[in-house]
Design an enzyme around this catalytic site. Structure first.
Site, PDB file in Angstrom:
ATOM      1  N   HIS A  82       0.791  -1.193   0.119  1.00 24.23           N
ATOM      2  CA  HIS A  82      -0.016  -0.051   0.012  1.00 24.23           C
ATOM      3  C   HIS A  82       0.876   1.234  -0.089  1.00 24.23           C
ATOM      4  O   HIS A  82       1.976   1.098   0.647  1.00 24.23           O
ATOM      5  CB  HIS A  82      -0.959   0.114   1.205  1.00 24.23           C
ATOM      6  CG  HIS A  82      -2.218   0.847   0.998  1.00 24.23           C
ATOM      7  ND1 HIS A  82      -2.106   2.189   1.165  1.00 24.23           N
ATOM      8  CD2 HIS A  82      -3.334   0.800   0.753  1.00 24.23           C
ATOM      9  CE1 HIS A  82      -3.188   2.874   0.983  1.00 24.23           C
ATOM     10  NE2 HIS A  82      -3.989   1.999   0.827  1.00 24.23           N
ATOM     11  N   ASP A 133      -7.704  -5.328  -0.123  1.00 28.24           N
ATOM     12  CA  ASP A 133      -8.220  -6.332  -1.266  1.00 28.24           C
ATOM     13  C   ASP A 133      -7.991  -7.649  -0.952  1.00 28.24           C
ATOM     14  O   ASP A 133      -8.450  -8.384  -1.699  1.00 28.24           O
ATOM     15  CB  ASP A 133      -7.862  -5.878  -2.603  1.00 28.24           C
ATOM     16  CG  ASP A 133      -8.555  -4.591  -3.139  1.00 28.24           C
ATOM     17  OD1 ASP A 133      -9.804  -4.251  -2.985  1.00 28.24           O
ATOM     18  OD2 ASP A 133      -7.540  -3.640  -3.460  1.00 28.24           O
TER      19      ASP A 133
HETATM   20  N1  CMC Z   1       4.126  -7.761  -4.814  1.00 30.39           N
HETATM   21  C1  CMC Z   1       5.385  -7.643  -4.938  1.00 30.39           C
HETATM   22  N2  CMC Z   1       6.365  -6.701  -4.690  1.00 30.39           N
HETATM   23  C2  CMC Z   1       5.549  -5.361  -4.426  1.00 30.39           C
HETATM   24  C3  CMC Z   1       4.418  -5.326  -4.428  1.00 30.39           C
HETATM   25  C4  CMC Z   1       3.680  -6.540  -4.589  1.00 30.39           C
HETATM   26  N3  CMC Z   1       2.131  -6.655  -4.241  1.00 30.39           N
HETATM   27  N4  CMC Z   1       3.849  -4.026  -3.970  1.00 30.39           N
HETATM   28  C5  CMC Z   1       5.123  -3.402  -3.901  1.00 30.39           C
HETATM   29  N5  CMC Z   1       6.123  -4.369  -4.420  1.00 30.39           N
HETATM   30  C6  CMC Z   1       7.370  -3.690  -4.265  1.00 30.39           C
HETATM   31  C7  CMC Z   1       7.781  -3.106  -5.576  1.00 30.39           C
HETATM   32  O1  CMC Z   1       8.486  -4.058  -6.697  1.00 30.39           O
HETATM   33  C8  CMC Z   1       9.018  -2.219  -5.104  1.00 30.39           C
HETATM   34  O2  CMC Z   1      10.031  -2.918  -4.857  1.00 30.39           O
HETATM   35  P1  CMC Z   1      11.441  -2.314  -5.277  1.00 30.39           P
HETATM   36  O3  CMC Z   1      11.640  -0.996  -4.390  1.00 30.39           O
HETATM   37  O4  CMC Z   1      12.481  -3.239  -5.048  1.00 30.39           O
HETATM   38  O5  CMC Z   1      11.640  -1.744  -6.652  1.00 30.39           O
HETATM   39  C9  CMC Z   1       8.601  -1.811  -3.716  1.00 30.39           C
HETATM   40  O6  CMC Z   1       7.720  -3.076  -3.218  1.00 30.39           O
HETATM   41  C10 CMC Z   1       7.691  -0.421  -3.582  1.00 30.39           C
HETATM   42  O7  CMC Z   1       6.587  -0.879  -4.593  1.00 30.39           O
HETATM   43  P2  CMC Z   1       6.102   0.589  -5.445  1.00 30.39           P
HETATM   44  O8  CMC Z   1       5.291  -0.060  -6.604  1.00 30.39           O
HETATM   45  O9  CMC Z   1       7.010   1.795  -5.433  1.00 30.39           O
HETATM   46  O10 CMC Z   1       4.753   0.995  -4.288  1.00 30.39           O
HETATM   47  P3  CMC Z   1       3.535   2.032  -4.627  1.00 30.39           P
HETATM   48  O11 CMC Z   1       3.356   2.717  -3.387  1.00 30.39           O
HETATM   49  O12 CMC Z   1       3.807   2.808  -5.767  1.00 30.39           O
HETATM   50  O13 CMC Z   1       2.370   1.055  -4.885  1.00 30.39           O
HETATM   51  C11 CMC Z   1       0.773  -0.420  -4.684  1.00 30.39           C
HETATM   52  C12 CMC Z   1       1.259   0.628  -4.128  1.00 30.39           C
HETATM   53  C13 CMC Z   1      -0.308  -0.600  -3.786  1.00 30.39           C
HETATM   54  C14 CMC Z   1       0.012  -0.011  -5.994  1.00 30.39           C
HETATM   55  C15 CMC Z   1       1.581  -1.829  -4.943  1.00 30.39           C
HETATM   56  O14 CMC Z   1       1.892  -2.024  -3.343  1.00 30.39           O
HETATM   57  C16 CMC Z   1       0.882  -2.820  -5.601  1.00 30.39           C
HETATM   58  O15 CMC Z   1       1.031  -3.079  -6.931  1.00 30.39           O
HETATM   59  N6  CMC Z   1       0.086  -3.635  -5.050  1.00 30.39           N
HETATM   60  C17 CMC Z   1      -0.623  -4.948  -5.814  1.00 30.39           C
HETATM   61  C18 CMC Z   1      -2.001  -4.446  -6.101  1.00 30.39           C
HETATM   62  C19 CMC Z   1      -2.884  -3.911  -4.942  1.00 30.39           C
HETATM   63  O16 CMC Z   1      -3.062  -4.767  -4.177  1.00 30.39           O
HETATM   64  N7  CMC Z   1      -3.636  -3.230  -5.144  1.00 30.39           N
HETATM   65  C20 CMC Z   1      -4.507  -2.581  -4.178  1.00 30.39           C
HETATM   66  C21 CMC Z   1      -4.192  -1.232  -3.214  1.00 30.39           C
HETATM   67  S1  CMC Z   1      -5.300  -1.042  -1.679  1.00 30.39           S
HETATM   68  C22 CMC Z   1      -6.740  -0.727  -2.171  1.00 30.39           C
HETATM   69  C23 CMC Z   1      -6.820   0.292  -3.078  1.00 30.39           C
HETATM   70  O17 CMC Z   1      -6.184   0.999  -3.331  1.00 30.39           O
HETATM   71  O18 CMC Z   1      -7.567   0.100  -4.217  1.00 30.39           O
END
Ligand code: CMC
Length: 420
Positions: A298, A355
């Site tokens: 998140h 989720d």
């Molecule tokens: N699985 C594996 N690795 C992950 C995940 C994941 N679900 N989420 C983040 N990471 C890793 C990512 O690869 C990165 O690693 P590194 O720094 O080594 O490159 C690090 O964690 C930070 O990730 P980010 O993409 O920069 O984080 P963000 O804040 O931009 O994204 C997020 C947040 C929710 C989009 C992301 O965690 C994600 O894609 N999660 C899976 C999709 C999901 O469950 N979304 C629902 C979010 S909660 C409800 C809502 O908002 O609707």
């Protein structure tokens, strides 16, 4: 007054500081460009405050979420979703008379114009219900063209009609006749009835399902400046009408990194199950960046998502009450356990989000995977509406128009090429 200092090219700039009552600190760069020609660059707006808001407070480091000051745990335990709608949109909980009047309004406006039923005929049965929902909400502006002049009424209309539109899109997909809204049922009871009743026989409403739906809607009701809410505020900032703004929010929510994740979580759990249930293998794949563990991570929560904690417990309870033994719940729990022990997830503060467990409950309720994000949209509706209203009522609101750092070609001569 509090000031921050910025030194750029040897020149010092003083920036006013705004502090929120919960200790949040905002450096106001509103005059920065005018004074220095510099802008800030912040991919994904992770460090950018786009507004001040009194609706929802989140402390991501400590897993705190409050609606208008009320902790989510208490709201989830004691409130009715309709009360939460009132609270978010109007700022305070309703008294008994206000609640009764609000409930009456929500039932009174739950029908859609009869002509709108024809729109559904044009969609393929395979159409994604999020596409239908966003189109239908945008279409409401053709029936209520002066949306921004009667805001209170149109907020009611959206809260009242969205469940009808959602249930009709489900009925369309399965080829059953539409079931009209019923004013004698609760908000959640009416929705379940429109989803699952058939004209041929009476539908017995289950208190377990009504309670579960109430909880799910409450937990999704608002989450401050997430992607879809920011979209609603942004579209609204151009003075676009309420229906158009909310329709845009539905589209933003659809994405798998946002609300669309609930559908993807279920697909992922099924995939792991059908592949023998080896969760370690999929955790490794996520670490190797072959895919993202859906329902994990998140932007704001870096400790735990309080909504996921409530939902994990609720998933156990609801499935037990319904007598359902879903092997996917076991897979989800094992996946969580393995990931939370793994250095990759621990060091990146990746925890289950809202989720992760919600889909298992929807599924137990008989709601198909494709409808999961629509369910999220129904829950998020009061949040979007509250933010749209707040934004519009704030005299500081200006059209949202970010800047950019241009990285393309410098000026070049077109005529020279044309002459060749
Ligand atoms: N699985 C594996 N690795 C992950 C995940 C994941 N679900 N989420 C983040 N990471 C890793 C990512 O690869 C990165 O690693 P590194 O720094 O080594 O490159 C690090 O964690 C930070 O990730 P980010 O993409 O920069 O984080 P963000 O804040 O931009 O994204 C997020 C947040 C929710 C989009 C992301 O965690 C994600 O894609 N999660 C899976 C999709 C999901 O469950 N979304 C629902 C979010 S909660 C409800 C809502 O908002 O609707």
């Amino acid at each position: 007054m509090d000031k921050a200092k910025l030194i750029l090219d040897g020149q010092e700039y003083e920036l006013p500081v705004t502090r929120g009552p919960e200790g949040e600190v905002g450096i106001d760069i509103g005059k920065l460009r005018k004074e220095s020609r510099a802008i800030t660059l912040d991919y994904g707006y992770a460090n950018t405050g786009s507004c001040e808001s009194s609706i929802t407070f989140i402390d991501g480091e400590n897993g705190i979420l409050r609606y208008r000051g009320y902790p989510i745990e208490q709201v989830a335990e004691h409130a009715d979703f309709v009360e939460v709608c009132y609270l978010l949109v109007n700022g305070e909980l309703p008294n008994a008379d206000e609640l009764a009047a609000f409930k009456h309004e929500l039932t009174y406006h739950s029908m859609i114009h009869e002509d709108m039923k024809k729109f559904f005929e044009g969609y393929l049965p395979t159409a994604h219900p999020m596409a239908i929902l966003s189109s239908m909400i945008a279409s409401l502006s053709t029936y209520y063209p002066h949306a921004n002049e009667r805001v209170a009424l149109n907020i009611i209309r959206l809260l009242a009609k969205a469940p009808t539109l959602a249930a009709f899109s489900f009925k369309k997909a399965i080829g059953q006749p539409f079931i009209y809204p019923r004013n004698d049922l609760s908000y959640t009871g009416n929705f379940l009835n429109m989803m699952f009743a058939v004209p041929a026989e009476p539908y017995q409403l289950s208190p377990t399902l009504e309670r579960a739906l109430n909880l799910l809607l409450i937990l999704h009701a608002d989450h401050e400046q997430n992607c879809s809410t920011s979209t609603v505020r942004m579209v609204g900032s151009s003075d676009a009408n309420l229906f158009a703004s909310i329709s845009a929010g539905v589209c933003a929510l659809w994405g798998p990194l946002h609300g669309g994740a609930n559908q993807r979580v279920m697909d992922m759990l099924k995939m792991i199950h059908d592949d023998g249930g080896d969760v370690d293998k999929y955790v490794e794949k996520a670490k190797n960046r072959e895919f993202r563990l859906m329902g994990f991570g998140h932007r704001v929560y870096k400790n735990f998502d309080p909504r996921a904690t409530i939902l994990k417990k609720a998933a156990d309870e609801v499935l037990e009450e319904l007598g359902i033994n879903d092997p996917l719940l076991e897979i989800a729990k094992r996946l969580e356990e393995v990931a939370l022990r793994d250095e990759f997830f621990v060091s990146r503060n990746l925890y289950p989000n809202v989720d992760f467990y919600s889909g298992l409950i929807y599924s137990a309720m008989g709601i198909p995977t494709k409808m999961f994000t629509v369910m999220f949209a129904l829950g998020r509706m009061p949040g979007w509406l509250a933010h749209w209203k707040e934004n519009r009522g704030n005299p500081k609101t200006r059209i949202n128009r970010p800047r950019q750092i241009y990285t393309g070609e410098g000026a070049r001569d077109f005529k020279e090429i044309a002459d060749r």
